[in-house]
Design a protein around this motif. Structure first.
Motif, short mmCIF file in Angstrom:
data_model
loop_
_atom_site.label_atom_id
_atom_site.label_comp_id
_atom_site.label_asym_id
_atom_site.label_seq_id
_atom_site.Cartn_x
_atom_site.Cartn_y
_atom_site.Cartn_z
N THR A 1 -9.77 6.80 -1.35
CA THR A 1 -8.71 5.07 -1.38
C THR A 1 -9.22 5.14 -2.73
O THR A 1 -9.93 5.11 -3.77
CB THR A 1 -9.52 3.99 -0.53
OG1 THR A 1 -10.74 4.63 -0.49
CG2 THR A 1 -9.19 4.54 0.79
N TYR B 1 0.68 -0.98 -0.38
CA TYR B 1 -0.05 0.11 -0.31
C TYR B 1 1.22 0.94 0.43
O TYR B 1 2.25 1.11 0.75
CB TYR B 1 -1.13 0.31 1.21
CG TYR B 1 -1.55 -1.34 1.50
CD1 TYR B 1 -3.25 -1.18 0.10
CD2 TYR B 1 -1.07 -2.13 1.18
CE1 TYR B 1 -3.74 -2.33 0.88
CE2 TYR B 1 -2.97 -3.12 1.80
CZ TYR B 1 -3.43 -3.29 1.03
OH TYR B 1 -4.16 -4.20 1.34
N GLU C 1 -8.25 -1.77 -1.97
CA GLU C 1 -8.86 -0.20 -1.33
C GLU C 1 -9.26 -0.21 0.44
O GLU C 1 -9.53 -1.73 0.84
CB GLU C 1 -10.08 -0.49 -1.93
CG GLU C 1 -10.58 0.38 -3.47
CD GLU C 1 -11.16 1.59 -3.53
OE1 GLU C 1 -11.46 2.40 -2.50
OE2 GLU C 1 -11.42 1.06 -4.54
N LEU C 2 -8.25 0.48 0.61
CA LEU C 2 -8.80 0.72 2.60
C LEU C 2 -9.75 1.27 2.65
O LEU C 2 -10.05 2.18 3.56
CB LEU C 2 -7.51 1.88 2.42
CG LEU C 2 -5.64 0.52 2.70
CD1 LEU C 2 -4.68 1.88 2.55
CD2 LEU C 2 -5.74 -0.94 3.27
N THR C 3 -10.82 0.36 2.71
CA THR C 3 -12.15 0.88 2.96
C THR C 3 -12.22 1.27 4.80
O THR C 3 -13.51 1.56 4.63
CB THR C 3 -13.11 0.11 2.43
OG1 THR C 3 -13.39 -1.60 3.24
CG2 THR C 3 -13.33 -0.08 0.58
N ALA D 1 -4.36 5.23 -0.63
CA ALA D 1 -4.64 6.38 -0.48
C ALA D 1 -4.59 7.82 0.69
O ALA D 1 -3.33 7.53 -0.06
CB ALA D 1 -5.66 5.99 1.29
N TYR E 1 -10.23 2.76 6.13
CA TYR E 1 -10.21 4.48 6.79
C TYR E 1 -10.71 5.45 6.24
O TYR E 1 -10.80 5.88 7.47
CB TYR E 1 -8.81 4.70 5.50
CG TYR E 1 -8.54 5.96 5.59
CD1 TYR E 1 -8.30 7.35 6.54
CD2 TYR E 1 -8.39 6.58 4.25
CE1 TYR E 1 -8.06 8.40 5.81
CE2 TYR E 1 -7.47 7.59 3.92
CZ TYR E 1 -7.64 8.79 4.92
OH TYR E 1 -7.28 10.11 5.15
N GLY F 1 -5.74 5.91 8.03
CA GLY F 1 -4.81 5.44 7.20
C GLY F 1 -4.07 4.37 8.04
O GLY F 1 -4.31 3.62 7.07
N LEU G 1 0.94 5.25 1.08
CA LEU G 1 -0.07 5.72 1.06
C LEU G 1 0.72 8.01 0.93
O LEU G 1 1.93 7.61 0.83
CB LEU G 1 0.12 6.99 3.18
CG LEU G 1 -0.65 4.36 3.56
CD1 LEU G 1 -0.30 4.72 4.89
CD2 LEU G 1 -1.87 4.75 3.08
N ALA H 1 -4.22 0.79 7.06
CA ALA H 1 -3.37 -0.48 6.14
C ALA H 1 -2.43 -1.32 7.20
O ALA H 1 -2.43 -2.34 6.06
CB ALA H 1 -2.20 0.73 5.92
#
Length: 550
Positions: A318, A183, A366-368, A323, A370, A350, A185, A354
């Protein structure tokens, strides 16, 4: 091109409060659970803090969540706010102070601290490194790495070093590295160059309001100890800008007989002749401001764009593989004039998403968790209450102040309506025929100064023989469009003298000269250019300003 490839669990772009807080939080969670999660932070400045510029008053709420014993750990929050003072400047000599009882809650700073955000970030970097975070200062994230279908972000590529102006490879050429992460950021700050590309690539702003921005110009002064009032936080509205232009100032008395003085102007202003740098310089001559500066010495200067669209303009946070956190997304509480606490909090949120994904053997999805966590956080509630402030202020100082005050005082920020902004700042610029040029006074070199001597104090430096990082989509537009229609406003909205209309000795054949070495990385040109012809991309890592205590 053959590049060195380095792989991490999480790659973080940007060594500001959001990026460093994210890195710290991931490593805290790893230590708590006995997991091994690798984290790297890239910072394009020569050191952490070199490109950090903010007012700044910090609400320590998020920092306390991140590092509860920050006082014992020596965090540079040492000057609590002792007095709030809000003035309306009615002209160049007169003003009146608004009683503190009438100030909305957003302008009360009890429990907050006057800080150098750059120094806070330097301290956060030591905390991160102590937890095992790798930090690479002087490395600019210049490009994105996608999967073959360009549907997932796999990492970033740092900028090449040692290219000549024409793009050719010099003798000391070194290709950029590919930093691959499960991931990534993005914490580049306001109008991040990769963040802007991600928003467009994934349509993250679909259905959102147009983002709006301001430019903040700041100086650091050593003043007479007899005039120093540690903890005084003074804000003004009104003069020198007219009532239709969003603008205001801050003057904060910090530690060591220093004051931080600055002016903020919304980049949605209409008059192409308006000159934000000169507005700031003449503002300092108002008696209420000059009384503190007279006999003092200016020691630093800088400028930075500020994201002000609020909750309605937040993009989707995201996308597959990463993200947006902090000001790269737009987390700033405009009426509170604060964003560092929001950056820290969104960095933490975030990071938690992650960490959970990496330790569940996920990657590039996807880091949903967050955005879900954000919507259930105190930060969402805070930004919801602030959502109508900037739209009201877009209606002018008088109407905006009255309506925003009612919104906060009568409804506590929870009015049963939400105002919207659908027009980007560059499109609000009107043609020069509707205005007359503004005659700004010459600097006295005691309180007011010119741009080039100011840029000198920012310690800005770029390798001269490198590709220009201020790129034009169409090189004909500045002379064929911007000059005849808007009198080349890039000459004025840039606070560093980067853009200059040069004419031959006979006055003919004007051309745009770009003095890229002067650039303080504020991003104003990328935002305010009427035709959106200027695209700011990262120069070689380590270039730009080197702010000391900003």
């Amino acid at each position: 091109m053959d590049r060195e490839v380095m792989e991490y669990d999480v790659v973080i772009v940007g060594g500001g409060p959001a990026g460093l807080s994210a890195a710290i939080r991931i490593k805290q969670l790893a230590a708590e659970t006995g997991k091994d999660v690798s984290v790297v932070v890239l910072e394009k400045g020569s050191e952490v803090g070199a490109h950090i510029l903010s007012g700044a008053i910090m609400d320590p709420k998020a920092l306390t969540e991140l590092i509860p014993d920050w006082k014992e750990q020596g965090a540079p929050l040492t000057c609590p706010v002792t007095e709030d003072r809000f003035l309306f400047l009615t002209n160049d000599t007169n003003s009146f102070q608004l009683p503190n009882a009438l100030l909305p809650e957003s302008l009360h700073n009890e429990g907050n601290y006057i800080i150098s955000l750059g120094n806070v970030c330097r301290w956060l970097a030591t905390q991160a490194e102590g937890l095992g975070v790798e930090i690479f200062p002087g490395f600019a994230a210049a490009d994105l790495v996608f999967d073959d279908d360009k549907k997932k972000v796999l990492g970033i590529v740092t900028g090449d070093m040692g290219r000549a102006k024409d793009g050719s490879e010099k003798a000391d050429f070194q290709p950029g590295m590919a930093l691959m992460g499960k991931y990534t950021l993005f914490a580049e700050g306001c109008r991040g160059s990769l963040g802007k590309r991600l928003i467009k690539h994934f349509n993250l702003d679909e259905g959102r309001d147009a983002q709006s921005y301001s430019i903040g110009i700041k100086e650091l002064w050593d003043i007479d100890p007899a005039k120093h009032k540690p903890g005084l936080a003074m804000h003004t509205a009104g003069w020198p800008v007219d009532t239709s232009t969003y603008g205001g100032s801050f003057l904060y008395h910090g530690d060591n007989n220093q004051v931080m003085v600055g002016f903020v102007i919304g980049l949605g202003y209409q008059n192409p002749y308006l000159y934000p740098f000169e507005e700031f310089q003449r503002y300092k001559h108002h008696p209420e401001i000059a009384q503190f500066l007279e006999g003092g010495r200016r020691v630093a200067y800088g400028a930075r764009a500020i994201v002000t669209g609020g909750l309605q303009a937040l993009p989707k946070l995201t996308f597959p593989g990463g993200a947006l956190i902090g000001d790269n997304a737009g987390f700033l509480n405009v009426p509170r004039i604060k964003g560092s606490h929001a950056a820290i909090k969104t960095g933490m949120l975030g990071a938690e998403a992650a960490f959970a994904a990496v330790t569940a053997d996920r990657q590039h999805d996807e880091l949903t968790a967050y955005p879900e966590a954000f919507e259930n956080s105190w930060l969402y509630d805070e930004l919801y209450k602030a959502r109508n402030f900037k739209p009201w202020m877009n209606k002018g100082l008088i109407v905006g102040t009255l309506m925003a005050g009612m919104d906060q005082k009568l409804f506590g920020g929870k009015a049963p309506w939400t105002l919207h902004n659908k027009t980007p700042d560059n499109a609000k610029t009107k043609k020069k025929d509707s205005f007359k040029p503004i005659n700004y006074p010459k600097p006295d070199n005691k309180i007011s100064f010119d741009r080039l001597s100011s840029v000198f104090l920012s310690s800005t430096n770029h390798e001269e023989d490198q590709p220009c990082h201020l790129t034009l989509k169409d090189p004909k537009v500045p002379i064929e469009v911007n000059l005849p229609l808007y009198d080349a406003p890039e000459q004025r909205y840039c606070p560093a003298g980067v853009y200059e209309i040069v004419r031959e000795a006979d006055g003919s054949s004007p051309r745009l000269q770009i003095n890229a070495q002067n650039c303080v990385h504020c991003k104003t040109c990328d935002i305010k250019d009427p035709t959106q012809n200027i695209n700011w991309v990262t120069p070689e890592g380590g270039g730009g300003p080197n702010y000391p205590n900003m």
